[in-house]
Design a protein around this motif. Structure first.
Motif, PDB file in Angstrom:
ATOM      1  N   LYS A 282     -18.409  14.286  72.164  1.00 30.01           N
ATOM      2  CA  LYS A 282     -19.531  13.496  72.641  1.00 30.01           C
ATOM      3  C   LYS A 282     -20.091  12.600  71.533  1.00 30.01           C
ATOM      4  CE  LYS A 282     -24.001  13.586  74.970  1.00 30.01           C
ATOM      5  NZ  LYS A 282     -24.442  12.486  74.129  1.00 30.01           N
TER       6      LYS A 282
ATOM      7  N   ASP B  69     -20.708   8.654  71.874  1.00 37.61           N
ATOM      8  CA  ASP B  69     -22.007   8.029  71.620  1.00 37.61           C
ATOM      9  C   ASP B  69     -21.888   6.919  70.593  1.00 37.61           C
ATOM     10  OD1 ASP B  69     -23.235   9.631  73.381  1.00 37.61           O
ATOM     11  OD2 ASP B  69     -24.122  10.989  71.904  1.00 37.61           O
TER      12      ASP B  69
ATOM     13  N   ALA C 198     -20.058   3.912  71.757  1.00 32.63           N
ATOM     14  CA  ALA C 198     -20.867   3.075  72.643  1.00 32.63           C
ATOM     15  C   ALA C 198     -21.734   2.107  71.840  1.00 32.63           C
ATOM     16  CB  ALA C 198     -21.738   3.960  73.536  1.00 32.63           C
ATOM     17  N   ASP C 199     -21.976   2.412  70.573  1.00 38.85           N
ATOM     18  CA  ASP C 199     -22.740   1.507  69.708  1.00 38.85           C
ATOM     19  C   ASP C 199     -21.907   0.322  69.245  1.00 38.85           C
ATOM     20  OD1 ASP C 199     -25.031   3.000  69.803  1.00 38.85           O
ATOM     21  OD2 ASP C 199     -24.630   4.079  67.937  1.00 38.85           O
TER      22      ASP C 199
ATOM     23  N   PRO D  48     -23.120   1.781  81.383  1.00 44.03           N
ATOM     24  CA  PRO D  48     -24.501   2.270  81.319  1.00 44.03           C
ATOM     25  C   PRO D  48     -24.753   3.472  82.235  1.00 44.03           C
ATOM     26  CG  PRO D  48     -24.489  -0.112  81.360  1.00 44.03           C
ATOM     27  CD  PRO D  48     -23.062   0.324  81.553  1.00 44.03           C
TER      28      PRO D  48
ATOM     29  N   VAL E 110     -22.063   6.456  80.763  1.00 44.59           N
ATOM     30  CA  VAL E 110     -22.209   6.901  79.367  1.00 44.59           C
ATOM     31  C   VAL E 110     -23.674   7.008  78.957  1.00 44.59           C
ATOM     32  CG1 VAL E 110     -21.615   6.409  76.959  1.00 44.59           C
ATOM     33  CG2 VAL E 110     -19.975   5.874  78.785  1.00 44.59           C
ATOM     34  N   ARG E 111     -24.460   5.993  79.310  1.00 46.85           N
ATOM     35  CA  ARG E 111     -25.863   5.999  78.903  1.00 46.85           C
ATOM     36  C   ARG E 111     -26.770   6.709  79.910  1.00 46.85           C
ATOM     37  NH1 ARG E 111     -25.356   4.596  73.553  1.00 46.85           N
ATOM     38  NH2 ARG E 111     -25.182   2.377  73.174  1.00 46.85           N
ATOM     39  N   LYS E 112     -26.198   7.080  81.070  1.00 43.62           N
ATOM     40  CA  LYS E 112     -26.957   7.777  82.120  1.00 43.62           C
ATOM     41  C   LYS E 112     -28.156   6.946  82.625  1.00 43.62           C
ATOM     42  CE  LYS E 112     -24.243  11.303  81.410  1.00 43.62           C
ATOM     43  NZ  LYS E 112     -22.983  11.225  82.141  1.00 43.62           N
ATOM     44  N   THR E 113     -27.975   5.639  82.633  1.00 43.35           N
ATOM     45  CA  THR E 113     -29.014   4.749  83.140  1.00 43.35           C
ATOM     46  C   THR E 113     -29.036   4.838  84.671  1.00 43.35           C
ATOM     47  OG1 THR E 113     -28.446   3.255  81.337  1.00 43.35           O
ATOM     48  CG2 THR E 113     -29.825   2.339  83.088  1.00 43.35           C
TER      49      THR E 113
ATOM     50  N   ALA F 250     -29.649  -0.181  85.910  1.00 47.40           N
ATOM     51  CA  ALA F 250     -28.407  -0.721  85.342  1.00 47.40           C
ATOM     52  C   ALA F 250     -28.055  -2.039  86.018  1.00 47.40           C
ATOM     53  CB  ALA F 250     -27.273   0.287  85.497  1.00 47.40           C
TER      54      ALA F 250
ATOM     55  N   MET G 166     -24.214  -2.101  77.072  1.00 46.42           N
ATOM     56  CA  MET G 166     -24.314  -0.810  76.374  1.00 46.42           C
ATOM     57  C   MET G 166     -25.275  -0.877  75.188  1.00 46.42           C
ATOM     58  SD  MET G 166     -22.368   1.190  78.078  1.00 46.42           S
ATOM     59  CE  MET G 166     -21.755   2.542  77.075  1.00 46.42           C
ATOM     60  N   ASP G 167     -25.903  -2.021  75.007  1.00 46.60           N
ATOM     61  CA  ASP G 167     -26.788  -2.203  73.845  1.00 46.60           C
ATOM     62  C   ASP G 167     -26.107  -1.840  72.526  1.00 46.60           C
ATOM     63  OD1 ASP G 167     -29.084  -3.242  75.040  1.00 46.60           O
ATOM     64  OD2 ASP G 167     -29.602  -1.252  75.798  1.00 46.60           O
TER      65      ASP G 167
END
Ligand code: ADP
Ligand code: MG
Length: 244
Positions: A74, A78, A81-82, A106, A109-112, A117, A157-158
């Motif tokens: 994980k 994470d 994703a950056d 999003p 992975v980001r759980k938006t 989203a 994904m910011d």
């Protein structure tokens, strides 16, 4: 230089007997735009891919925003994703709509939440000029439009840093500028970017530094102006003689 965001220290990588990255030491500052340039096979794609661990490496270290790249799990997901990545081939999901392509990361992975989203995806599609195509499928868009969607998808994904590996080299000439324009805007907004490209116009407009790679080694670094007008090493002179 500003505070480094990406720090590569003595990174070495082999593919079997091929020593593809040799003692790579490279720091990329926050908000800096670095052009990676060099002959075909010099290791540019490999270098980009090691930064987000699409490739492993045997020796050295890479940190992103002070954090060592984890090997797996994980923590790796994470950190990856950056790091946004845009490839030569647009790599959109063919059976998902443009909107779904941008919201998938999003949400997964980001759980938006989906609605949030989608709102953000539409803003990003607006920014890259393809919002009116949101309900279409990738094959219904031109190459330039697909590549702009790929950029929006990464931005969703910011990411802290964006890697572009020859983002315009698969495009018809008339579509190159619409993609480069989006990238210039991103650069001006302060995105940290590593861009593999031979597009000198982009380099001059948007980049602070050119890093010239040959045979897996960083041979020369300079400002775009300096590099393109007054290369120091014979290898860079030879290379520029061939592409100019
Ligand atoms: P560039 O992007 O600068 O053209 P690459 O990073 O793609 O260079 O490749 C650098 C070298 O590594 C080349 O000699 C290439 O053939 C080799 N290479 C790239 N990917 C692999 C792989 N998966 N397995 C073995 N060799 C590879
Ligand atoms: Mg390549």
């Amino acid at each position: 230089m500003s505070e480094p965001l990406v720090v590569m220290k003595d990174v070495n990588k082999h593919y079997g007997d091929l020593h593809v990255l040799k003692d790579i030491n490279l720091e990329i500052g926050k908000g800096e735009v670095v052009i990676l340039i060099g002959p075909s096979g010099s290791g540019k794609s490999t270098l980009c891919r090691t930064i987000n661990r699409l490739e492993t490496f045997e020796a050295g270290s890479i940190t992103i925003d002070g954090k060592e790249l984890p090997q797996e799990g994980k923590a790796l997901a994470d950190l990856r994703a950056d790091v946004g990545m845009v490839f030569q081939s647009f790599n959109l999901f063919a059976h998902k709509t443009i909107l779904e392509n941008v919201t998938l990361g999003p949400i997964k992975v980001r759980k938006t939440p989906k609605a949030q989203a989608e709102k953000r995806a539409m803003e990003l599609l607006e920014r890259v000029g393809v919002a009116h195509q949101a309900a279409k499928y990738p094959a219904q868009l031109s190459g330039g439009q697909q590549q702009r969607v790929a950029i929006a998808r990464s931005l969703a994904m910011d990411p802290k840093v964006m890697l572009f590996d020859e983002p315009t080299s698969a495009l018809d000439p008339e579509m190159i500028n619409e993609v480069l324009d989006v990238m210039v805007t991103l650069a001006k907004e302060g995105m940290t970017m590593v861009v593999v490209t031979h597009e000198m116009g982009f380099a001059r407009k948007a980049a602070q530094r050119v890093v010239f790679l040959a045979d897996g080694q960083i041979v020369e670094q300079a400002t775009p102006e300096e590099f393109f007008t007054n290369p120091k090493s014979d290898r860079a002179k030879d290379f520029l003689g061939k592409i100019l």
